[in-house]
Motif scaffolding. Structure first.
Motif, PDB file in Angstrom:
ATOM      1  N   VAL A   1       0.843  -1.193   0.000  1.00  0.00           N
ATOM      2  CA  VAL A   1       0.000   0.000   0.000  1.00  0.00           C
ATOM      3  C   VAL A   1       0.880   1.244   0.000  1.00  0.00           C
ATOM      4  O   VAL A   1       2.058   1.197   0.390  1.00  0.00           O
ATOM      5  N   GLY A   2       0.300   2.381  -0.394  1.00  0.00           N
ATOM      6  CA  GLY A   2       1.029   3.636  -0.379  1.00  0.00           C
ATOM      7  C   GLY A   2       0.170   4.755  -0.902  1.00  0.00           C
ATOM      8  O   GLY A   2      -0.957   4.547  -1.366  1.00  0.00           O
ATOM      9  N   ARG A   3       0.707   5.969  -0.849  1.00  0.00           N
ATOM     10  CA  ARG A   3      -0.013   7.106  -1.421  1.00  0.00           C
ATOM     11  C   ARG A   3      -0.086   6.969  -2.934  1.00  0.00           C
ATOM     12  O   ARG A   3      -1.091   7.295  -3.553  1.00  0.00           O
ATOM     13  N   VAL A   4       1.032   6.498  -3.542  1.00  0.00           N
ATOM     14  CA  VAL A   4       1.064   6.286  -4.984  1.00  0.00           C
ATOM     15  C   VAL A   4       1.692   4.918  -5.245  1.00  0.00           C
ATOM     16  O   VAL A   4       2.845   4.674  -4.854  1.00  0.00           O
ATOM     17  N   VAL A   5       0.966   4.035  -5.906  1.00  0.00           N
ATOM     18  CA  VAL A   5       1.459   2.726  -6.324  1.00  0.00           C
ATOM     19  C   VAL A   5       1.324   2.683  -7.844  1.00  0.00           C
ATOM     20  O   VAL A   5       0.229   2.865  -8.384  1.00  0.00           O
ATOM     21  N   THR A   6       2.432   2.445  -8.547  1.00  0.00           N
ATOM     22  CA  THR A   6       2.412   2.521 -10.003  1.00  0.00           C
ATOM     23  C   THR A   6       1.925   1.215 -10.621  1.00  0.00           C
ATOM     24  O   THR A   6       1.805   0.185  -9.944  1.00  0.00           O
ATOM     25  N   ARG A   7       1.668   1.261 -11.914  1.00  0.00           N
ATOM     26  CA  ARG A   7       1.214   0.092 -12.666  1.00  0.00           C
ATOM     27  C   ARG A   7       2.145  -1.091 -12.421  1.00  0.00           C
ATOM     28  O   ARG A   7       3.365  -0.974 -12.559  1.00  0.00           O
ATOM     29  N   PRO A   8       1.603  -2.246 -12.063  1.00  0.00           N
ATOM     30  CA  PRO A   8       2.454  -3.402 -11.753  1.00  0.00           C
ATOM     31  C   PRO A   8       3.063  -4.020 -13.005  1.00  0.00           C
ATOM     32  O   PRO A   8       2.575  -3.852 -14.122  1.00  0.00           O
ATOM     33  N   SER A   9       4.166  -4.754 -12.799  1.00  0.00           N
ATOM     34  CA  SER A   9       4.855  -5.442 -13.889  1.00  0.00           C
ATOM     35  C   SER A   9       5.275  -6.824 -13.404  1.00  0.00           C
ATOM     36  O   SER A   9       5.799  -6.969 -12.301  1.00  0.00           O
ATOM     37  N   TRP A  10       5.022  -7.857 -14.236  1.00  0.00           N
ATOM     38  CA  TRP A  10       5.300  -9.240 -13.878  1.00  0.00           C
ATOM     39  C   TRP A  10       6.634  -9.704 -14.443  1.00  0.00           C
ATOM     40  O   TRP A  10       7.052  -9.286 -15.522  1.00  0.00           O
ATOM     41  N   THR A  11       7.293 -10.624 -13.716  1.00  0.00           N
ATOM     42  CA  THR A  11       8.447 -11.325 -14.275  1.00  0.00           C
ATOM     43  C   THR A  11       7.951 -12.318 -15.321  1.00  0.00           C
ATOM     44  O   THR A  11       6.775 -12.703 -15.325  1.00  0.00           O
ATOM     45  N   PRO A  12       8.831 -12.770 -16.246  1.00  0.00           N
ATOM     46  CA  PRO A  12       8.379 -13.666 -17.321  1.00  0.00           C
ATOM     47  C   PRO A  12       7.728 -14.951 -16.835  1.00  0.00           C
ATOM     48  O   PRO A  12       6.841 -15.488 -17.498  1.00  0.00           O
TER      49      PRO A  12
ATOM     50  N   THR B   1       6.629  -3.121  -8.679  1.00  0.00           N
ATOM     51  CA  THR B   1       5.935  -1.846  -8.812  1.00  0.00           C
ATOM     52  C   THR B   1       6.759  -0.784  -8.094  1.00  0.00           C
ATOM     53  O   THR B   1       7.845  -1.068  -7.582  1.00  0.00           O
ATOM     54  N   VAL B   2       6.271   0.437  -8.082  1.00  0.00           N
ATOM     55  CA  VAL B   2       6.915   1.524  -7.344  1.00  0.00           C
ATOM     56  C   VAL B   2       5.908   2.044  -6.330  1.00  0.00           C
ATOM     57  O   VAL B   2       4.783   2.408  -6.683  1.00  0.00           O
ATOM     58  N   VAL B   3       6.297   2.054  -5.069  1.00  0.00           N
ATOM     59  CA  VAL B   3       5.440   2.535  -3.990  1.00  0.00           C
ATOM     60  C   VAL B   3       6.058   3.793  -3.404  1.00  0.00           C
ATOM     61  O   VAL B   3       7.157   3.754  -2.849  1.00  0.00           O
ATOM     62  N   ASP B   4       5.364   4.914  -3.587  1.00  0.00           N
ATOM     63  CA  ASP B   4       5.827   6.201  -3.067  1.00  0.00           C
ATOM     64  C   ASP B   4       7.280   6.485  -3.463  1.00  0.00           C
ATOM     65  O   ASP B   4       8.104   6.922  -2.651  1.00  0.00           O
ATOM     66  N   GLY B   5       7.599   6.205  -4.737  1.00  0.00           N
ATOM     67  CA  GLY B   5       8.906   6.517  -5.271  1.00  0.00           C
ATOM     68  C   GLY B   5       9.979   5.479  -5.011  1.00  0.00           C
ATOM     69  O   GLY B   5      11.142   5.700  -5.377  1.00  0.00           O
TER      70      GLY B   5
END
Length: 598
Positions: free
Chosen positions: A402-413, A420-424
């Protein structure tokens, strides 16, 4: 290709005149530009009769891209003494297609002259063909002498200056295949192979394989071939047309376990497939590498890989006889808080798709796993952003991320991790095998990112060896280094294509991997809201902008799939082969966030 306008040329002239008192007011400026079709001759003509100093320098630069016979085409522009002493073996300096030349001393009317060369440096080409980005400025001088009215270069620094256009004309990009340091999946790296002489292409591409991974893959990839391994003899051909490869300094075949032998065969067969070799007879000191397998093809190698690996679109094809690949998982778009699949027919205005997941009321971004079975969703819950995960078509469950800003997730192959990126701060989470497992955050060493600014976007490459981030409007490429114990860190880090306007990636808001060696970046760059860059930093191009209304805020890309972007008017698509206009995708909005699996 981009060209700097006349204003920049005049500014350069003014700078030179103002800053160098030895430059006479009547000095001429010669500007090199790439003209016409990129398929330029690999061996440019020699000096023209009556050519002046500026034309001689220009000709030397144009000829420097042709490597045949120790740069014999370029040596024709040198005096005999300079030609004999010129060290052309230093790593070539690759520059943009525009090169400026100006007199520093003399004006072509006496018997001596000094010419200054200026160009935007892109990087260098290593002896093994790997391009190493090193943006900067080339600023050097060469001396010229006239004998009986014939001008030649009499003094010049070591190495060559090669324009990007000439590199394209005289080399071909090939993929050299190594192994992931953990798991052993194929990892490709682009090298630039001289097209001449054609008869030795196979031997030279194997020499590059034997040189091992570049520093850019340090810690992420390795080679099953031991250091010091060599070709025992030149690559040949059997009577039935198979290519023969005989290695030495690998060790006795009997000392290599079956897995190691299979990995060596995998690297060699996949690498040679990139130069048109479809069957390989592989031996070590004359003995077959694989007992009972006289010849190997791409299909044989792919058959030995796990299904999730051999279906990767970056691997060489095993030919027209191969079975048709399974239909790829659909693209996903989050619009109005809902997670939807993008219709296969992007022009069907009547197409509707049901919600891909339930269990999250206000989704902001989402990504399917590479196999399309699982989905990671970022949405709001109780006023904070949270990462959810679950099966496609079912209810997702909340995770502890969780966070103020969580970016679009990305999966390993392999679908085992979500990044992802959580609050930078980049975050890595692992899910245990089997359906329904929850994501657990684990340590990720990001110390290499210090000083680059907090990332706003993170996307893993299709092979999982690199990550692309957007920080302070720049694209940052980091190598993913793993250890056998399950740990991971971000290794070598570099900013992709910094530099002057028109030759740099700037104002970037989002990035996506179109292939393992190519990215699409979108943002606010004037006139360049969408840019396509090679991961090594050599190539930078821009597709059409027709129908787009900048800024472009989001992008999704994948091999052989349409590029999807979001601008102020909604969601748009461009065919994978390019096109003249972007087409509107029904149902999109200027707040949409698209993604392809991965």
């Amino acid at each position: 290709m981009r060209r700097t306008g006349l204003v920049a040329v005049l500014a350069l002239v003014a700078l030179l005149l103002a800053g160098c008192a030895t430059v006479p007011g009547s000095s001429d400026v010669s500007v090199l530009r790439r003209v016409g079709d990129p398929a330029e001759p690999s061996a440019p003509p020699g000096p023209a009769r009556g050519a002046g100093p500026l034309e001689i320098v220009r000709g030397w630069i144009l000829a420097s891209g042709a490597t045949a016979e120790r740069h014999s085409a370029a040596r024709a522009f040198l005096t005999p003494a300079a030609a004999g002493g010129w060290d052309d073996g230093a790593s070539p300096t690759v520059v943009s297609d525009r090169v400026d030349t100006v007199f520093v001393q003399g004006n072509g009317r006496s018997e001596e002259a000094v010419v200054r060369i200026r160009a935007d440096k892109l990087g260098t080409l290593r002896p093994d063909g790997a391009f190493v980005a090193a943006p900067g400025l080339v600023d050097l001088t060469v001396n010229l002498t006239a004998t009986n009215g014939v001008w030649r270069i009499s003094g010049l620094p070591p190495g060559t200056i090669v324009r990007r256009a000439d590199l394209r004309a005289n080399t071909r990009p090939v993929r050299i295949w190594f192994l992931a340091s953990v798991g052993g999946a194929p990892v490709g790296e682009t090298r630039y192979l001289a097209t001449s002489p054609a008869r030795s292409v196979s031997s030279r591409v194997l020499d590059e394989l034997l040189s091992g991974p570049s520093d850019d893959l340090r810690g992420a990839a390795l080679s099953a071939l031991p250091p010091g391994a060599l070709l025992r003899s030149a690559v040949g051909t059997t009577p039935d047309g198979a290519t023969t490869v005989d290695l030495t300094r690998v060790g006795p075949v009997d000392s290599l376990d079956a897995g190691r032998r299979a990995e060596i065969a995998q690297q060699i067969v996949l690498t040679l497939a990139g130069v048109g070799v479809d069957r390989v007879a592989l031996t070590v000191d004359g003995a077959p590498l694989l007992a009972g397998r006289g010849e190997l093809g791409v299909a044989d190698v792919l058959a030995g890989l796990p299904p999730t690996v051999r279906e990767r679109r970056d691997l060489p094809s095993d030919g027209p006889a191969a079975a048709a690949p399974a239909a790829p998982a659909p693209a996903v778009v989050v619009t109005g808080g809902r997670v939807l699949t993008v219709p296969e027919d992007l022009t069907d205005t009547r197409a509707t798709t049901p919600d891909l997941v339930t269990g999250v009321d206000d989704a902001r971004s989402a990504s399917l796993a590479p196999d399309g079975r699982d989905v990671a969703v970022v949405g709001y819950e109780n006023g904070v952003m949270r990462l959810f995960v679950g099966r496609s078509g079912a209810a997702v469950t909340p995770t502890g991320i969780v966070g103020r800003v969580v970016t679009r997730p990305s999966w390993t192959p392999d679908g085992a991790e979500v990044w992802t990126v959580v609050d930078g701060v980049p975050v890595r989470a692992i899910r245990p095998p089997g359906p329904g497992g929850t994501l657990t955050p684990v340590a990720l060493d990001t110390a290499q990112l210090t000083g680059l600014g907090p990332p706003a976007t993170l996307r893993l490459s299709p092979d999982g060896t690199k990550v692309a981030l957007v920080a302070d409007g720049r694209v940052v490429i980091a190598t993913v280094v793993r250890d056998p114990g399950g740990g991971a860190r971000l290794g070598p880090v570099r900013v992709l294509r910094p530099g002057p306007v028109g030759e740099a990636l700037g104002g970037v808001l989002d990035v996506a991997w179109a292939q393992t060696d190519r990215l699409v970046a979108v943002g606010t760059a004037p006139g360049l809201p969408v840019q396509i860059a090679s991961v090594d930093g050599l190539e930078l191009d821009s597709p059409t902008t027709t129908n787009l209304t900048p800024p472009v805020t989001a992008v999704a890309a994948a091999s052989e799939r349409p590029v999807l972007v979001v601008d102020q008017g909604g969601l748009w698509s461009l065919p994978p082969t390019g096109g003249d206009v972007w087409s509107s995708v029904p149902g999109g909005a200027n707040s949409s966030v698209p993604s392809y699996p991965g």
